[in-house]
Write a protein that holds these residues in place. Structure first.
Motif, PDB file in Angstrom:
ATOM      1  N   VAL A   1       0.878  -1.170   0.000  1.00 14.73           N
ATOM      2  CA  VAL A   1       0.000   0.000   0.000  1.00 14.73           C
ATOM      3  C   VAL A   1       0.917   1.222   0.000  1.00 14.73           C
ATOM      4  CG1 VAL A   1      -1.808   1.238   1.253  1.00 14.73           C
ATOM      5  CG2 VAL A   1      -1.771  -1.281   1.260  1.00 14.73           C
ATOM      6  N   ILE A   2       0.872   1.954  -1.113  1.00 14.26           N
ATOM      7  CA  ILE A   2       1.855   3.012  -1.347  1.00 14.26           C
ATOM      8  C   ILE A   2       1.149   4.365  -1.460  1.00 14.26           C
ATOM      9  CG2 ILE A   2       3.666   3.804  -2.925  1.00 14.26           C
ATOM     10  CD1 ILE A   2       3.841   0.750  -3.769  1.00 14.26           C
ATOM     11  N   PHE A   3       1.565   5.294  -0.609  1.00 17.97           N
ATOM     12  CA  PHE A   3       0.960   6.626  -0.600  1.00 17.97           C
ATOM     13  C   PHE A   3       1.823   7.683  -1.284  1.00 17.97           C
ATOM     14  CE2 PHE A   3      -1.684   4.715   2.637  1.00 17.97           C
ATOM     15  CZ  PHE A   3      -2.911   5.337   2.441  1.00 17.97           C
ATOM     16  N   ASP A   4       3.029   7.321  -1.711  1.00 18.31           N
ATOM     17  CA  ASP A   4       3.885   8.343  -2.322  1.00 18.31           C
ATOM     18  C   ASP A   4       4.036   8.181  -3.826  1.00 18.31           C
ATOM     19  OD1 ASP A   4       5.473   6.101  -2.123  1.00 18.31           O
ATOM     20  OD2 ASP A   4       7.116   7.088  -1.071  1.00 18.31           O
ATOM     21  N   GLY A   5       3.043   7.568  -4.447  1.00 19.56           N
ATOM     22  CA  GLY A   5       2.980   7.541  -5.895  1.00 19.56           C
ATOM     23  C   GLY A   5       3.663   6.350  -6.540  1.00 19.56           C
ATOM     24  N   GLU A   6       3.422   6.224  -7.825  1.00 19.41           N
ATOM     25  CA  GLU A   6       4.015   5.195  -8.679  1.00 19.41           C
ATOM     26  C   GLU A   6       4.572   5.917  -9.894  1.00 19.41           C
ATOM     27  OE1 GLU A   6       5.599   2.755 -10.797  1.00 19.41           O
ATOM     28  OE2 GLU A   6       4.748   1.739  -9.049  1.00 19.41           O
ATOM     29  N   PRO A   7       5.901   5.963 -10.056  1.00 19.82           N
ATOM     30  CA  PRO A   7       6.494   6.714 -11.162  1.00 19.82           C
ATOM     31  C   PRO A   7       5.929   6.344 -12.538  1.00 19.82           C
ATOM     32  CG  PRO A   7       8.193   6.037  -9.612  1.00 19.82           C
ATOM     33  CD  PRO A   7       6.917   5.368  -9.167  1.00 19.82           C
ATOM     34  N   ALA A   8       5.638   5.079 -12.781  1.00 19.12           N
ATOM     35  CA  ALA A   8       5.115   4.666 -14.096  1.00 19.12           C
ATOM     36  C   ALA A   8       3.777   5.324 -14.399  1.00 19.12           C
ATOM     37  CB  ALA A   8       4.973   3.143 -14.154  1.00 19.12           C
ATOM     38  N   TYR A   9       3.052   5.744 -13.375  1.00 22.57           N
ATOM     39  CA  TYR A   9       1.726   6.324 -13.582  1.00 22.57           C
ATOM     40  C   TYR A   9       1.772   7.712 -14.212  1.00 22.57           C
ATOM     41  CZ  TYR A   9      -0.386   2.486 -10.906  1.00 22.57           C
ATOM     42  OH  TYR A   9      -0.811   1.259 -10.476  1.00 22.57           O
ATOM     43  N   ALA A  10       2.941   8.322 -14.246  1.00 20.25           N
ATOM     44  CA  ALA A  10       3.076   9.637 -14.887  1.00 20.25           C
ATOM     45  C   ALA A  10       2.976   9.521 -16.409  1.00 20.25           C
ATOM     46  CB  ALA A  10       4.404  10.277 -14.500  1.00 20.25           C
ATOM     47  N   GLN A  11       3.218   8.333 -16.932  1.00 19.74           N
ATOM     48  CA  GLN A  11       3.227   8.120 -18.385  1.00 19.74           C
ATOM     49  C   GLN A  11       2.049   7.246 -18.804  1.00 19.74           C
ATOM     50  OE1 GLN A  11       5.393   9.759 -20.267  1.00 19.74           O
ATOM     51  NE2 GLN A  11       6.234  10.622 -18.390  1.00 19.74           N
ATOM     52  N   ILE A  12       0.847   7.684 -18.515  1.00 18.43           N
ATOM     53  CA  ILE A  12      -0.335   6.906 -18.897  1.00 18.43           C
ATOM     54  C   ILE A  12      -0.697   7.221 -20.347  1.00 18.43           C
ATOM     55  CG2 ILE A  12      -1.973   8.620 -18.014  1.00 18.43           C
ATOM     56  CD1 ILE A  12      -3.724   6.160 -17.140  1.00 18.43           C
ATOM     57  N   GLU A  13      -1.127   6.196 -21.070  1.00 19.79           N
ATOM     58  CA  GLU A  13      -1.556   6.383 -22.455  1.00 19.79           C
ATOM     59  C   GLU A  13      -3.053   6.663 -22.499  1.00 19.79           C
ATOM     60  OE1 GLU A  13      -0.288   2.858 -24.488  1.00 19.79           O
ATOM     61  OE2 GLU A  13       1.740   3.619 -24.727  1.00 19.79           O
ATOM     62  N   ASP A  14      -3.464   7.683 -21.891  1.00 16.50           N
ATOM     63  CA  ASP A  14      -4.823   8.236 -21.849  1.00 16.50           C
ATOM     64  C   ASP A  14      -4.798   9.237 -20.711  1.00 16.50           C
ATOM     65  OD1 ASP A  14      -7.410   8.838 -22.454  1.00 16.50           O
ATOM     66  OD2 ASP A  14      -8.138   6.788 -22.431  1.00 16.50           O
ATOM     67  N   ARG A  15      -5.711   9.122 -19.743  1.00 12.09           N
ATOM     68  CA  ARG A  15      -5.610  10.065 -18.625  1.00 12.09           C
ATOM     69  C   ARG A  15      -6.315   9.525 -17.394  1.00 12.09           C
ATOM     70  NH1 ARG A  15     -10.218  13.584 -18.309  1.00 12.09           N
ATOM     71  NH2 ARG A  15     -11.595  13.190 -20.050  1.00 12.09           N
TER      72      ARG A  15
ATOM     73  N   GLN B   1       8.668  -4.255 -18.362  1.00 13.78           N
ATOM     74  CA  GLN B   1       8.219  -5.588 -18.776  1.00 13.78           C
ATOM     75  C   GLN B   1       6.958  -5.553 -19.634  1.00 13.78           C
ATOM     76  OE1 GLN B   1       8.234  -4.314 -15.700  1.00 13.78           O
ATOM     77  NE2 GLN B   1       6.542  -5.046 -14.456  1.00 13.78           N
ATOM     78  N   GLY B   2       6.418  -4.366 -19.889  1.00 10.50           N
ATOM     79  CA  GLY B   2       5.249  -4.259 -20.756  1.00 10.50           C
ATOM     80  C   GLY B   2       4.187  -3.335 -20.195  1.00 10.50           C
ATOM     81  N   SER B   3       3.114  -3.170 -20.956  1.00 14.33           N
ATOM     82  CA  SER B   3       2.055  -2.258 -20.519  1.00 14.33           C
ATOM     83  C   SER B   3       1.046  -2.997 -19.643  1.00 14.33           C
ATOM     84  CB  SER B   3       1.371  -1.609 -21.715  1.00 14.33           C
ATOM     85  OG  SER B   3       0.749  -2.582 -22.516  1.00 14.33           O
ATOM     86  N   ARG B   4       0.368  -2.215 -18.815  1.00 16.84           N
ATOM     87  CA  ARG B   4      -0.638  -2.732 -17.895  1.00 16.84           C
ATOM     88  C   ARG B   4      -1.893  -1.858 -18.015  1.00 16.84           C
ATOM     89  NH1 ARG B   4       2.516  -6.434 -17.614  1.00 16.84           N
ATOM     90  NH2 ARG B   4       3.645  -7.166 -15.813  1.00 16.84           N
TER      91      ARG B   4
END
Length: 171
Positions: free
Chosen positions: A73-87, A161-164
């Motif tokens: 359970v992470i409250f300080d963000g996920e770096p990969a989430y800054a590069q979403i292919e939509d919004r 390792q790929g997109s999610r």
């Protein structure tokens, strides 16, 4: 600690490490049996649990005193989430759940749903009202759970390792 009915969510301790790793291994074994590509032979690892413990992210869900689920359970963000292919739906603070696994003996008993509900309760207590999660294209159990909990598909996030598939719920 957050508690509802027979369940309570709490930060894991080093004394929980073996049980957390056991639950993750059970989750990995199920994914391998079903041919799913969410996790690999090397991820998550025992070191994932140790890192989660070290960073205060490791949380367990207990039912009547027995650990039945593990997740980060992470409250300080996920770096990969800054590069979403939509919004995303929101751009403020959020909580992330990674590496969620339910013990074999507790599967199909609403434990993963309860884990999410407990994390949302914990987040609300901290003034956070958004939860973001990603899952693999073939993790149909998680996709179904997320939709049933009112999550919205927001696009894809890219990891090495790929997109999610990326989902968010505002509460």
């Amino acid at each position: 600690m957050s508690q509802t009915s027979d369940f309570s969510l709490r930060p894991a301790t080093v004394l929980d490490a073996d049980r957390c790793w056991q639950i993750l291994q059970q989750g990995k074994a199920q994914m391998f049996r079903e041919g799913k590509k969410q996790w690999t032979t090397t991820y998550p690892s025992r070191q994932s649990v140790e890192s989660d413990l070290e960073h205060g992210a490791a949380h367990v869900l207990e039912r009547r005193g027995e650990v039945v689920a593990y997740g980060a359970v992470i409250f300080d963000g996920e770096p990969a989430y800054a590069q979403i292919e939509d919004r995303w739906l929101t751009h403020g603070d959020y909580v992330v759940i990674h590496r969620l696994a339910v013990a074999d003996e507790a599967k199909r008993q609403g434990v993963a749903r309860e884990y999410f509900n407990q994390v949302m309760h914990l987040a609300a207590l901290r003034g956070v009202h958004s939860i973001k999660v990603d899952t693999n294209y073939d993790n149909f159990y998680m996709q179904h759970l997320l939709r049933s909990l009112g999550f919205t598909y927001c696009g894809d996030v890219i990891y090495p390792q790929g997109s999610r598939l990326a989902y968010e719920k505002v509460f």
